[in-house]
Design an enzyme around this catalytic site. Sequence first.
Site, PDB file in Angstrom:
ATOM      1  N   ARG A   1      47.977   1.672 -47.416  1.00  0.00           N
ATOM      2  CA  ARG A   1      47.017   1.442 -46.340  1.00  0.00           C
ATOM      3  C   ARG A   1      45.689   1.059 -46.975  1.00  0.00           C
ATOM      4  NH1 ARG A   1      50.722   1.122 -43.421  1.00  0.00           N
ATOM      5  NH2 ARG A   1      51.177   2.251 -41.477  1.00  0.00           N
TER       6      ARG A   1
ATOM      7  N   GLU B   1      42.232  -4.661 -40.233  1.00  0.00           N
ATOM      8  CA  GLU B   1      43.264  -5.703 -40.126  1.00  0.00           C
ATOM      9  C   GLU B   1      43.251  -6.298 -38.725  1.00  0.00           C
ATOM     10  OE1 GLU B   1      47.003  -4.016 -41.365  1.00  0.00           O
ATOM     11  OE2 GLU B   1      46.302  -3.701 -43.407  1.00  0.00           O
TER      12      GLU B   1
ATOM     13  N   HIS C   1      49.981  -7.765 -44.452  1.00  0.00           N
ATOM     14  CA  HIS C   1      50.719  -6.548 -44.100  1.00  0.00           C
ATOM     15  C   HIS C   1      52.195  -6.851 -43.772  1.00  0.00           C
ATOM     16  CE1 HIS C   1      50.042  -2.226 -42.471  1.00  0.00           C
ATOM     17  NE2 HIS C   1      51.292  -2.367 -42.905  1.00  0.00           N
TER      18      HIS C   1
HETATM   19  P1  NAP Z   1      56.547   9.405 -47.880  1.00  0.00           P
HETATM   20  O1  NAP Z   1      57.994   9.444 -48.239  1.00  0.00           O
HETATM   21  O2  NAP Z   1      56.012  10.419 -46.949  1.00  0.00           O
HETATM   22  O3  NAP Z   1      55.715   9.416 -49.234  1.00  0.00           O
HETATM   23  C1  NAP Z   1      54.356   9.635 -49.308  1.00  0.00           C
HETATM   24  C2  NAP Z   1      54.059  10.391 -50.588  1.00  0.00           C
HETATM   25  O4  NAP Z   1      52.641  10.513 -50.715  1.00  0.00           O
HETATM   26  C3  NAP Z   1      54.654  11.805 -50.608  1.00  0.00           C
HETATM   27  O5  NAP Z   1      55.371  11.980 -51.793  1.00  0.00           O
HETATM   28  C4  NAP Z   1      53.429  12.697 -50.528  1.00  0.00           C
HETATM   29  O6  NAP Z   1      53.500  13.910 -51.261  1.00  0.00           O
HETATM   30  C5  NAP Z   1      52.369  11.826 -51.174  1.00  0.00           C
HETATM   31  N1  NAP Z   1      51.037  12.252 -50.772  1.00  0.00           N
HETATM   32  C6  NAP Z   1      50.568  12.504 -49.534  1.00  0.00           C
HETATM   33  N2  NAP Z   1      49.269  12.869 -49.588  1.00  0.00           N
HETATM   34  C7  NAP Z   1      48.930  12.855 -50.882  1.00  0.00           C
HETATM   35  C8  NAP Z   1      47.729  13.143 -51.582  1.00  0.00           C
HETATM   36  N3  NAP Z   1      46.625  13.533 -50.934  1.00  0.00           N
HETATM   37  N4  NAP Z   1      47.716  13.020 -52.924  1.00  0.00           N
HETATM   38  C9  NAP Z   1      48.847  12.658 -53.580  1.00  0.00           C
HETATM   39  N5  NAP Z   1      50.006  12.370 -52.986  1.00  0.00           N
HETATM   40  C10 NAP Z   1      50.045  12.463 -51.651  1.00  0.00           C
HETATM   41  O7  NAP Z   1      56.184   8.002 -47.231  1.00  0.00           O
HETATM   42  P2  NAP Z   1      56.827   6.566 -47.538  1.00  0.00           P
HETATM   43  O8  NAP Z   1      57.942   6.312 -46.596  1.00  0.00           O
HETATM   44  O9  NAP Z   1      57.073   6.450 -48.993  1.00  0.00           O
HETATM   45  O10 NAP Z   1      55.601   5.628 -47.095  1.00  0.00           O
HETATM   46  C11 NAP Z   1      54.354   5.743 -47.741  1.00  0.00           C
HETATM   47  C12 NAP Z   1      53.284   4.962 -47.018  1.00  0.00           C
HETATM   48  O11 NAP Z   1      53.474   3.578 -47.231  1.00  0.00           O
HETATM   49  C13 NAP Z   1      53.284   5.073 -45.492  1.00  0.00           C
HETATM   50  O12 NAP Z   1      52.579   6.229 -45.055  1.00  0.00           O
HETATM   51  C14 NAP Z   1      52.618   3.820 -45.040  1.00  0.00           C
HETATM   52  O13 NAP Z   1      51.231   4.017 -44.880  1.00  0.00           O
HETATM   53  C15 NAP Z   1      52.866   2.845 -46.187  1.00  0.00           C
HETATM   54  N6  NAP Z   1      53.774   1.741 -45.817  1.00  0.00           N
HETATM   55  C16 NAP Z   1      53.295   0.477 -45.807  1.00  0.00           C
HETATM   56  C17 NAP Z   1      54.140  -0.563 -45.492  1.00  0.00           C
HETATM   57  C18 NAP Z   1      53.660  -1.981 -45.463  1.00  0.00           C
HETATM   58  O14 NAP Z   1      54.157  -2.753 -44.658  1.00  0.00           O
HETATM   59  N7  NAP Z   1      52.744  -2.377 -46.303  1.00  0.00           N
HETATM   60  C19 NAP Z   1      55.476  -0.312 -45.173  1.00  0.00           C
HETATM   61  C20 NAP Z   1      55.921   0.985 -45.196  1.00  0.00           C
HETATM   62  C21 NAP Z   1      55.054   2.015 -45.529  1.00  0.00           C
HETATM   63  P3  NAP Z   1      54.521  15.111 -50.904  1.00  0.00           P
HETATM   64  O15 NAP Z   1      55.790  14.724 -51.596  1.00  0.00           O
HETATM   65  O16 NAP Z   1      53.866  16.299 -51.490  1.00  0.00           O
HETATM   66  O17 NAP Z   1      54.632  15.137 -49.416  1.00  0.00           O
HETATM   67  C1  GLV Z   2      54.002  -0.160 -42.189  1.00  0.00           C
HETATM   68  O1  GLV Z   2      52.938  -0.321 -42.669  1.00  0.00           O
HETATM   69  C2  GLV Z   2      54.566   1.121 -41.917  1.00  0.00           C
HETATM   70  O2  GLV Z   2      53.860   2.120 -42.075  1.00  0.00           O
HETATM   71  O3  GLV Z   2      55.731   1.156 -41.515  1.00  0.00           O
END
Ligand code: NAP
Ligand code: GLV
Length: 330
Positions: free
Chosen positions: A238, A267, A286
Site C-alpha cells: 500500500r 490513487e 495497482h
Molecule cells: P498477510 O498474509 O496478512 O501478510 C501480512 C504480513 O505483514 C503478516 O505476516 C504480518 O505479520 C505482517 N505485518 C503486519 N503488521 C506488521 C508490522 N507492523 N510490522 C511487521 N510486519 C507486519 O497478507 P497478504 O495476503 O500477504 O497481503 C499483504 C498486503 O499486500 C495486503 O494487506 C495488501 O495491502 C497488499 N496487496 C496488494 C496487492 C496489489 O494489488 N498491489 C494485492 C494483494 C495484496 P504477522 O504474521 O505477525 O501477522
Molecule cells: C489489492 O490491493 C488487495 O489488497 O487485494
Amino acid sequence: MRPKIYITRKIPDAALQKLQESCDVEMWPEEAVPVPREVLEDKIKDADGLFCLLTESVDSTLLSAAPRLKIVSNMAVGYNNIDIAEASRRRIMVTNTPGVLTETTADLTFALLMAASRRIVEASEYLRSGQWTTWSPMQLTGQDIYGATLGIIGMGRIGEALARRALGFNMRVLYYNRSRKQELEASMGLAYAELDSLLGLADFVCLMTPLTPETRHLIGKRELKLMKPTAVLINTARGGIVDEQALYEALREGTIWGAGLDVFEEEPVRLDHPLLTLPNVVTLPHIGSASIRTRTLMAELAARNLLQGLSGQPPEHLVNKDAFAAEENG
Ligand code: NAP
Ligand code: GLV
C-alpha cells in the site's frame, strides 16, 4: 424477504449471477468510473449487504447511514479502506479475499523487481524514441538479481510466495515481520533480521505488510538512508507504507538506486506527482492481482463471503471475527 445488496462496481458475471440467485441486487454499472460518494450514501440506506472495492472509503459516516447493513464484503485482501472498529461496534461483519490472489501478486511483485532493476520500461522507451543508435558497454546497465539479497518486510502469504520465487534466482532472503516465522526459516532457509539491519543488508527491499497505523510511513527518510545506494525498493503493498516525499528525494539524490511502485498514497496517482518525473522508478496502476483468473476468483470469493454472512453462517474470511466471537461468548 430477499436481502438487498449494493455492488459498487461492475463485477464478473459469474459472481453477479450467484448473488442474484438469492438477493435483490443493485450494481453501479460502470467499470472505469467509481460510484460517486453521494450515490453510495443513498444506496447504503436500505442495503443488507455491501460488495465493495478498495476504492471505496467505508468510513464511520457511511456506516452510520446504513441501519440495515449486516456485512461489508471487500473484493481485496487489504481492508485499510474500511473502518473496522466502527463496523465491529455496529455489529457489521467485514470480509476480504485472501489466498486466491497470493501467487498472482507475488508474480507481479517479482516482475516489478525485475523491471526496476534491469530498467525494462526505460529501455523500451529508449528504443521506441529512436535513441538506440549503437550497442555500448555500459548502456542501460542495471542491478543483478541472481545471487543478490532480497529483504522482505511482511512475511505473510504474499511475502512467502515472493521468497519462493527469489530462491529460484539463488537470492539470499532476509525478512522482517511482526512475528518470527521459524518454520519458514528452517524449511526455506530464510533469515530473520530486524528492520534497520535488513535495510542495510538488502539489495532489494519489498514491502508486503498491510497498511495499518503501525506501518504508515514505515519507510521514511531515516530508513531510506539506511539502504544501500545500489538498492531498489519495491512496493506492491500500500502506498501509505512509504513516505513518498522522502522516497522522491532519496531517488533524486541517489540515496537509493531505484524503485518499483504498484501503489500510491493517493490513487489514482496525480500525473504531476514528482515520483512520475524520475527515470529510475517503474510505476504501475495497482495491478498486483490483475490476472483474469485471479480477479474472477476474487469476485466469486467476495460474493461467497457476502452470501454466507447474510445467511447467518460464519463467512469464510471474516476480518473482524474477534468482535463476533466476543458476542458469541456473551
Ligand atoms: P498477510 O498474509 O496478512 O501478510 C501480512 C504480513 O505483514 C503478516 O505476516 C504480518 O505479520 C505482517 N505485518 C503486519 N503488521 C506488521 C508490522 N507492523 N510490522 C511487521 N510486519 C507486519 O497478507 P497478504 O495476503 O500477504 O497481503 C499483504 C498486503 O499486500 C495486503 O494487506 C495488501 O495491502 C497488499 N496487496 C496488494 C496487492 C496489489 O494489488 N498491489 C494485492 C494483494 C495484496 P504477522 O504474521 O505477525 O501477522
Ligand atoms: C489489492 O490491493 C488487495 O489488497 O487485494
